[in-house]
Design an enzyme around this catalytic site. Structure first.
Site, PDB file in Angstrom:
ATOM      1  N   LYS A  10      37.347  44.515  37.302  1.00  0.00           N
ATOM      2  CA  LYS A  10      38.113  43.313  36.920  1.00  0.00           C
ATOM      3  C   LYS A  10      38.752  43.497  35.530  1.00  0.00           C
ATOM      4  CE  LYS A  10      35.252  40.594  40.020  1.00  0.00           C
ATOM      5  NZ  LYS A  10      34.577  39.351  40.341  1.00  0.00           N
ATOM      6  N   HIS A  94      42.161  39.073  46.488  1.00  0.00           N
ATOM      7  CA  HIS A  94      40.886  38.664  45.893  1.00  0.00           C
ATOM      8  C   HIS A  94      40.932  37.157  45.603  1.00  0.00           C
ATOM      9  CE1 HIS A  94      37.449  38.382  43.245  1.00  0.00           C
ATOM     10  NE2 HIS A  94      37.087  39.585  43.662  1.00  0.00           N
ATOM     11  N   GLU A 166      33.982  37.979  50.897  1.00  0.00           N
ATOM     12  CA  GLU A 166      33.509  37.553  49.582  1.00  0.00           C
ATOM     13  C   GLU A 166      33.546  36.025  49.532  1.00  0.00           C
ATOM     14  OE1 GLU A 166      33.873  40.912  46.391  1.00  0.00           O
ATOM     15  OE2 GLU A 166      35.547  39.533  46.242  1.00  0.00           O
TER      16      GLU A 166
HETATM   17  P1  13P Z   1      30.375  39.813  41.418  1.00  0.00           P
HETATM   18  O1  13P Z   1      29.615  40.979  41.991  1.00  0.00           O
HETATM   19  O2  13P Z   1      30.444  39.799  39.934  1.00  0.00           O
HETATM   20  O3  13P Z   1      29.936  38.518  42.021  1.00  0.00           O
HETATM   21  O4  13P Z   1      31.892  40.008  41.881  1.00  0.00           O
HETATM   22  C1  13P Z   1      32.153  40.264  43.212  1.00  0.00           C
HETATM   23  C2  13P Z   1      33.590  40.535  43.345  1.00  0.00           C
HETATM   24  O5  13P Z   1      34.396  39.660  43.128  1.00  0.00           O
HETATM   25  C3  13P Z   1      33.994  41.909  43.680  1.00  0.00           C
HETATM   26  O6  13P Z   1      35.343  41.952  43.996  1.00  0.00           O
END
Ligand code: 13P
Length: 258
Positions: A10, A94, A166
């Site tokens: 990120k 995302h 997700e």
């Molecule tokens: P986290 O593992 O920090 O919850 O993030 C997941 C994510 O958004 C991966 O793209």
């Protein structure tokens, strides 16, 4: 297809911490052989991280790509550009982009097209918000996201795609999905994509992965699910020991043929 473990860094790192973490990944993950390891650094550090991973098995992903091939799109980065640097994958749709940057299904669909045009494999993120979950809309949300983002894409069903479930409420560490809840979602994704194309397409060209607050403690419960083809890790991928432990658990389960 091999199981895959993807690190999404990120916008958490700066130049120094990003290159250091890349060096740590390179050293620490040497022994990981069964899993495909993919890292998504920020755009500005792709080139440098790509050079660090040169000669290793670690592959690169972009965190996003533009929905058009080229032109007057100030601030955007094209699929062709990141492919040139060595990205084989791109994270598309995302929830952080869908929600915080108002990314639409039409844009997501365009981005998948651009991935295929540039010779990359899209990692398409789908998942419901907590409000949608409370309204029992999880299934309909996922079906709609899959249809809307894929049905106009040229290249399918010949190309590969990764579907990353997700759930928005489980991203970022505040809540966790019970791994038992994953099986019906995997089944739904398989049913939907098999109906759109064929079961053969699903079996040969699709990997179904999970992302959302996965750490080294809960990772084994996910890796033990036979239908799961991988994990997409956010926060825990910023800590090399955490990520290594997630990878070595995955390695153990994959070596057992699970
Ligand atoms: P986290 O593992 O920090 O919850 O993030 C997941 C994510 O958004 C991966 O793209």
């Amino acid at each position: 297809m091999r199981r895959i473990l993807i690190a999404n860094w990120k916008m958490n790192l700066n130049h120094q911490t990003q290159t250091q973490l890349a060096e740590d990944f390179k050293k620490r993950l040497k022994k990981i052989k069964q899993l495909e390891i993919v890292v998504a650094p920020s755009f500005v550090h792709l080139q440098e991280v790509s050079e660090i991973f040169n000669g290793t098995n670690i592959k690169l992903a972009a965190q996003d790509v533009a929905f058009e091939k080229s032109g007057a799109f100030t601030g955007e980065v094209s699929a062709g550009e990141v492919r040139e640097i060595g990205c084989q994958y791109a994270i598309i749709g995302h929830s952080e982009r869908r929600i915080k940057l108002n990314e639409t299904e039409k844009m997501v669909s365009g981005k998948i097209n651009q991935c295929y045009g540039a010779g990359m494999i899209p990692i398409l993120c789908v998942g419901e918000t907590s409000e949608e979950r409370m309204r029992n809309e999880t299934e309909s949300v996922i079906i709609k996201q899959l249809y809307d983002s894929i049905y106009k894409v040229s290249g399918l069903p010949e190309k590969e795609i990764i579907i990353a479930y997700e759930p928005v409420w489980a991203v970022g560490g505040s809540q966790f999905l019970d791994p038992d809840e994953l099986a019906p979602i995997a089944f739904l994704v398989k049913k939907t994509l098999s109906a759109m194309y064929s079961e053969k397409f699903y079996n040969n060209n699709v990997r179904f992965i999970y992302g959302g607050s996965v750490n080294s403690i809960i990772a084994p419960a996910f890796w033990s699910a036979k239908f799961l083809d991988g994990l997409l890790i956010g926060a825990a991928s910023l800590d090399i020991e955490e990520f290594y432990n997630i990878a070595s658990e995955g390695e153990t389960f994959s070596a057992r043929g699970q």
